[in-house]
Write a protein that holds these residues in place. Structure first.
Motif, PDB file in Angstrom:
ATOM      1  N   ARG A  84       4.847   2.574   7.464  1.00 30.68           N
ATOM      2  CA  ARG A  84       5.563   1.563   6.675  1.00 30.68           C
ATOM      3  C   ARG A  84       5.796   0.301   7.498  1.00 30.68           C
ATOM      4  NH1 ARG A  84      10.502   5.258   4.296  1.00 30.68           N
ATOM      5  NH2 ARG A  84       9.226   6.833   3.219  1.00 30.68           N
ATOM      6  N   PHE A  85       6.162   0.490   8.756  1.00 31.04           N
ATOM      7  CA  PHE A  85       6.416  -0.654   9.632  1.00 31.04           C
ATOM      8  C   PHE A  85       5.137  -1.455   9.847  1.00 31.04           C
ATOM      9  CE2 PHE A  85       7.581  -2.715  13.679  1.00 31.04           C
ATOM     10  CZ  PHE A  85       8.843  -3.174  13.361  1.00 31.04           C
ATOM     11  N   HIS A  86       4.040  -0.755  10.143  1.00 29.92           N
ATOM     12  CA  HIS A  86       2.763  -1.414  10.378  1.00 29.92           C
ATOM     13  C   HIS A  86       2.276  -2.178   9.150  1.00 29.92           C
ATOM     14  CE1 HIS A  86       1.328   1.256  13.988  1.00 29.92           C
ATOM     15  NE2 HIS A  86       2.264   0.384  14.312  1.00 29.92           N
ATOM     16  N   ASP A  87       2.523  -1.624   7.974  1.00 27.77           N
ATOM     17  CA  ASP A  87       2.022  -2.236   6.741  1.00 27.77           C
ATOM     18  C   ASP A  87       2.917  -3.349   6.219  1.00 27.77           C
ATOM     19  OD1 ASP A  87      -0.117  -0.531   6.785  1.00 27.77           O
ATOM     20  OD2 ASP A  87       0.611   0.779   5.183  1.00 27.77           O
ATOM     21  N   ALA A  88       4.075  -3.562   6.839  1.00 32.56           N
ATOM     22  CA  ALA A  88       5.043  -4.529   6.309  1.00 32.56           C
ATOM     23  C   ALA A  88       4.516  -5.961   6.354  1.00 32.56           C
ATOM     24  CB  ALA A  88       6.358  -4.435   7.081  1.00 32.56           C
ATOM     25  N   VAL A  89       3.786  -6.295   7.422  1.00 27.58           N
ATOM     26  CA  VAL A  89       3.259  -7.656   7.579  1.00 27.58           C
ATOM     27  C   VAL A  89       1.800  -7.533   8.006  1.00 27.58           C
ATOM     28  CG1 VAL A  89       3.525  -9.894   8.691  1.00 27.58           C
ATOM     29  CG2 VAL A  89       5.535  -8.449   8.337  1.00 27.58           C
ATOM     30  N   THR A  90       0.891  -8.034   7.189  1.00 28.91           N
ATOM     31  CA  THR A  90      -0.533  -7.955   7.506  1.00 28.91           C
ATOM     32  C   THR A  90      -1.192  -9.294   7.203  1.00 28.91           C
ATOM     33  OG1 THR A  90      -1.004  -7.121   5.279  1.00 28.91           O
ATOM     34  CG2 THR A  90      -0.639  -5.485   7.006  1.00 28.91           C
ATOM     35  N   CYS A 104     -14.716  -4.164  21.394  1.00 29.39           N
ATOM     36  CA  CYS A 104     -14.403  -3.059  20.482  1.00 29.39           C
ATOM     37  C   CYS A 104     -14.609  -3.428  19.017  1.00 29.39           C
ATOM     38  CB  CYS A 104     -12.953  -2.591  20.696  1.00 29.39           C
ATOM     39  SG  CYS A 104     -12.753  -1.505  22.116  1.00 29.39           S
ATOM     40  N   GLY A 105     -14.563  -4.703  18.715  1.00 30.32           N
ATOM     41  CA  GLY A 105     -14.689  -5.116  17.321  1.00 30.32           C
ATOM     42  C   GLY A 105     -13.332  -5.401  16.711  1.00 30.32           C
ATOM     43  N   ARG A 106     -13.337  -5.647  15.420  1.00 32.60           N
ATOM     44  CA  ARG A 106     -12.113  -6.021  14.711  1.00 32.60           C
ATOM     45  C   ARG A 106     -11.171  -4.816  14.622  1.00 32.60           C
ATOM     46  NH1 ARG A 106     -10.888 -10.195  11.058  1.00 32.60           N
ATOM     47  NH2 ARG A 106      -9.312  -9.672   9.488  1.00 32.60           N
ATOM     48  N   LEU A 107      -9.976  -4.969  15.143  1.00 34.39           N
ATOM     49  CA  LEU A 107      -8.983  -3.903  15.135  1.00 34.39           C
ATOM     50  C   LEU A 107      -7.972  -4.136  14.018  1.00 34.39           C
ATOM     51  CD1 LEU A 107      -8.285  -3.711  18.976  1.00 34.39           C
ATOM     52  CD2 LEU A 107      -9.450  -1.968  17.613  1.00 34.39           C
ATOM     53  N   PRO A 108      -7.558  -3.079  13.312  1.00 36.66           N
ATOM     54  CA  PRO A 108      -6.503  -3.246  12.310  1.00 36.66           C
ATOM     55  C   PRO A 108      -5.252  -3.858  12.938  1.00 36.66           C
ATOM     56  CG  PRO A 108      -7.541  -1.104  12.073  1.00 36.66           C
ATOM     57  CD  PRO A 108      -8.091  -1.707  13.336  1.00 36.66           C
ATOM     58  N   ALA A 109      -4.696  -4.856  12.265  1.00 38.90           N
ATOM     59  CA  ALA A 109      -3.538  -5.581  12.799  1.00 38.90           C
ATOM     60  C   ALA A 109      -2.368  -5.475  11.832  1.00 38.90           C
ATOM     61  CB  ALA A 109      -3.891  -7.049  13.032  1.00 38.90           C
ATOM     62  N   GLY A 110      -1.185  -5.579  12.377  1.00 40.78           N
ATOM     63  CA  GLY A 110       0.029  -5.540  11.576  1.00 40.78           C
ATOM     64  C   GLY A 110       1.222  -5.798  12.464  1.00 40.78           C
ATOM     65  N   TRP A 111       2.395  -5.370  11.994  1.00 45.70           N
ATOM     66  CA  TRP A 111       3.624  -5.571  12.766  1.00 45.70           C
ATOM     67  C   TRP A 111       3.867  -4.338  13.624  1.00 45.70           C
ATOM     68  CZ3 TRP A 111       5.296 -10.323  12.930  1.00 45.70           C
ATOM     69  CH2 TRP A 111       6.484 -10.589  13.598  1.00 45.70           C
ATOM     70  N   ARG A 112       3.789  -4.506  14.937  1.00 42.17           N
ATOM     71  CA  ARG A 112       3.921  -3.393  15.881  1.00 42.17           C
ATOM     72  C   ARG A 112       5.366  -3.250  16.343  1.00 42.17           C
ATOM     73  NH1 ARG A 112       0.676  -5.143  20.753  1.00 42.17           N
ATOM     74  NH2 ARG A 112       1.739  -7.099  20.311  1.00 42.17           N
ATOM     75  N   PRO A 153      -2.586  -5.681  17.404  1.00 38.30           N
ATOM     76  CA  PRO A 153      -3.376  -4.488  17.096  1.00 38.30           C
ATOM     77  C   PRO A 153      -2.492  -3.254  16.982  1.00 38.30           C
ATOM     78  CG  PRO A 153      -3.684  -5.117  19.399  1.00 38.30           C
ATOM     79  CD  PRO A 153      -2.860  -6.198  18.761  1.00 38.30           C
ATOM     80  N   LEU A 154      -2.561  -2.581  15.862  1.00 38.46           N
ATOM     81  CA  LEU A 154      -1.686  -1.448  15.597  1.00 38.46           C
ATOM     82  C   LEU A 154      -1.873  -0.319  16.595  1.00 38.46           C
ATOM     83  CD1 LEU A 154      -2.045  -1.299  11.703  1.00 38.46           C
ATOM     84  CD2 LEU A 154      -0.325  -2.505  13.069  1.00 38.46           C
ATOM     85  N   VAL A 155      -3.064  -0.176  17.123  1.00 36.70           N
ATOM     86  CA  VAL A 155      -3.359   0.954  18.008  1.00 36.70           C
ATOM     87  C   VAL A 155      -2.474   0.947  19.254  1.00 36.70           C
ATOM     88  CG1 VAL A 155      -5.207  -0.249  19.264  1.00 36.70           C
ATOM     89  CG2 VAL A 155      -5.243   2.251  19.080  1.00 36.70           C
ATOM     90  N   ARG A 193      -3.457   8.377   7.893  1.00 33.05           N
ATOM     91  CA  ARG A 193      -4.861   8.181   8.246  1.00 33.05           C
ATOM     92  C   ARG A 193      -5.035   8.409   9.733  1.00 33.05           C
ATOM     93  NH1 ARG A 193      -6.285   3.773  11.244  1.00 33.05           N
ATOM     94  NH2 ARG A 193      -4.883   1.953  11.294  1.00 33.05           N
ATOM     95  N   PRO A 194      -6.220   8.855  10.164  1.00 31.18           N
ATOM     96  CA  PRO A 194      -6.473   8.952  11.601  1.00 31.18           C
ATOM     97  C   PRO A 194      -6.855   7.586  12.164  1.00 31.18           C
ATOM     98  CG  PRO A 194      -8.418   9.621  10.399  1.00 31.18           C
ATOM     99  CD  PRO A 194      -7.360   9.315   9.358  1.00 31.18           C
ATOM    100  N   LEU A 195      -6.918   7.484  13.469  1.00 28.88           N
ATOM    101  CA  LEU A 195      -7.447   6.273  14.083  1.00 28.88           C
ATOM    102  C   LEU A 195      -8.938   6.172  13.790  1.00 28.88           C
ATOM    103  CD1 LEU A 195      -5.739   6.283  17.610  1.00 28.88           C
ATOM    104  CD2 LEU A 195      -5.010   5.080  15.541  1.00 28.88           C
ATOM    105  N   SER A 196      -9.408   4.966  13.583  1.00 26.32           N
ATOM    106  CA  SER A 196     -10.835   4.744  13.400  1.00 26.32           C
ATOM    107  C   SER A 196     -11.554   4.896  14.741  1.00 26.32           C
ATOM    108  CB  SER A 196     -11.088   3.343  12.846  1.00 26.32           C
ATOM    109  OG  SER A 196     -10.723   2.365  13.819  1.00 26.32           O
ATOM    110  N   GLU A 197     -12.877   4.975  14.705  1.00 22.27           N
ATOM    111  CA  GLU A 197     -13.649   5.051  15.956  1.00 22.27           C
ATOM    112  C   GLU A 197     -13.389   3.826  16.816  1.00 22.27           C
ATOM    113  OE1 GLU A 197     -17.770   5.784  15.366  1.00 22.27           O
ATOM    114  OE2 GLU A 197     -17.455   7.619  14.186  1.00 22.27           O
ATOM    115  N   THR A 198     -13.288   2.666  16.188  1.00 24.37           N
ATOM    116  CA  THR A 198     -12.984   1.437  16.927  1.00 24.37           C
ATOM    117  C   THR A 198     -11.624   1.534  17.606  1.00 24.37           C
ATOM    118  OG1 THR A 198     -14.322   0.090  15.426  1.00 24.37           O
ATOM    119  CG2 THR A 198     -12.626  -1.052  16.696  1.00 24.37           C
ATOM    120  N   GLU A 199     -10.632   2.046  16.889  1.00 22.53           N
ATOM    121  CA  GLU A 199      -9.294   2.182  17.470  1.00 22.53           C
ATOM    122  C   GLU A 199      -9.274   3.221  18.585  1.00 22.53           C
ATOM    123  OE1 GLU A 199      -5.982   1.285  14.125  1.00 22.53           O
ATOM    124  OE2 GLU A 199      -7.474   2.782  13.545  1.00 22.53           O
TER     125      GLU A 199
END
Length: 290
Positions: free
Chosen positions: A122-128, A176-184, A211-213, A240-246
């Motif tokens: 929820r925290f990560h998805d709050a700001v994207t 690594c490529g584009r990493l999922p981003a949000g509010w950490r 980067p959320l990771v 969800r699990p971490l992606s291969e990139t993450e």
């Protein structure tokens, strides 16, 4: 006022203007020189008064309370009652619970970590989106740029071969490529409370976009190697699990964290941070990844 300590006068004036007369004030600071936290009790119940050590930490925490914390849900985090940029101070409601690390029951730990995963999602998805995506590149650049300083400060706590390995792993981050981003959160593992039924998240002074990771690094280096079932539970809650990139980025960020830990731990006489750095280095030497 019955008290075991006093608020500084300017702070007390502001707090009582917000909460009314205080019946009790107790020091609740952490065991470090720049921590200023008090638990106060008045007509409106228990609150925490927190003075940030630096303006940037005050800004991060107040932004988090306005942008991301409301997404955690009622009772899952403190509520910001008021803040003062002049005093770098916040007034926060108290939440029930003790540090999650105190939970002894294996079943209780799994339940708590599953809940913690839901809170973190929820925290990560709050700001994207555009507000946070550019910060990912900045975090990667700063991590790579800061490595040599940490390696130099670690000194004899790293061999030349170990330092070269950490350099190599951290150097892979830009590719690594584009990493999922949000509010950490920025310090997730240490700031989980558990009351036996509900998990809560506190202390947002290190929160920012990126980067959320990175919120999983301390879990991956200090907890999951001995408690793999808690990794499973947390990601069940996270959804969800971490992606291969993450996963690749997690190894690079963990290598940077190991260098930072071996620079900070010995210098500050912190055996736990030092041990975390050593364990991460040894694991990366043996397996090449987390």
């Amino acid at each position: 006022m019955t008290e075991s300590t006093r608020l500084p006068s300017s702070l007390a004036t502001w707090v009582e203007r917000v909460l009314g007369p205080l019946a009790c004030v107790r020091d609740a600071s952490h065991a470090r020189d720049n921590s200023q936290v008090w638990r106060v009790t008045g007509r409106t119940g228990d609150h925490y008064v927190k003075v940030a050590p630096k303006p940037i930490l005050y800004t991060r925490e107040t932004h988090a309370y306005r942008l991301a914390v409301p997404h955690l849900g009622h009772g899952n985090a403190p509520v910001l009652r008021d803040s003062s940029p002049e005093l770098l101070a916040l007034i926060l409601t108290a939440v029930d619970g003790e540090p999650l690390k105190e939970e002894k029951s294996p079943a209780g730990r799994r339940v708590a970590h599953r809940q913690a995963g839901r809170l973190l999602r929820r925290f990560h998805d709050a700001v994207t989106g555009p507000l946070v995506q550019p910060e990912t590149a900045r975090v990667v650049e700063n991590t790579v740029a800061g490595l040599d300083k940490h390696l130099a400060e670690a000194g004899d706590h790293l061999s030349a071969a170990e330092a070269d390995m950490l350099r190599h792993l951290v150097s892979t981050l830009p590719g690594c490529g584009r990493l999922p981003a949000g509010w950490r959160h920025g310090d997730f593992l240490r700031n989980l409370l558990w009351n036996g039924r509900r998990c809560a998240l506190i202390d947002f002074e290190r929160s920012e976009g990126g980067p959320l990771v990175t919120d999983f690094v301390k879990l991956a280096t200090s907890l999951w190697p001995e408690r793999p079932e808690l990794r499973i539970a947390l990601f069940e809650g996270y959804g969800r699990p971490l992606s291969e990139t993450e996963e690749r980025a997690l190894t690079g960020f963990a290598a940077a964290d190991a260098a930072s830990a071996l620079a900070y731990g010995p210098r500050h006489g912190d055996p736990f941070v030092t041990a975390r750095g050593r364990r991460t280095v040894e694991r990366l030497l043996q397996e090449g990844r987390l």
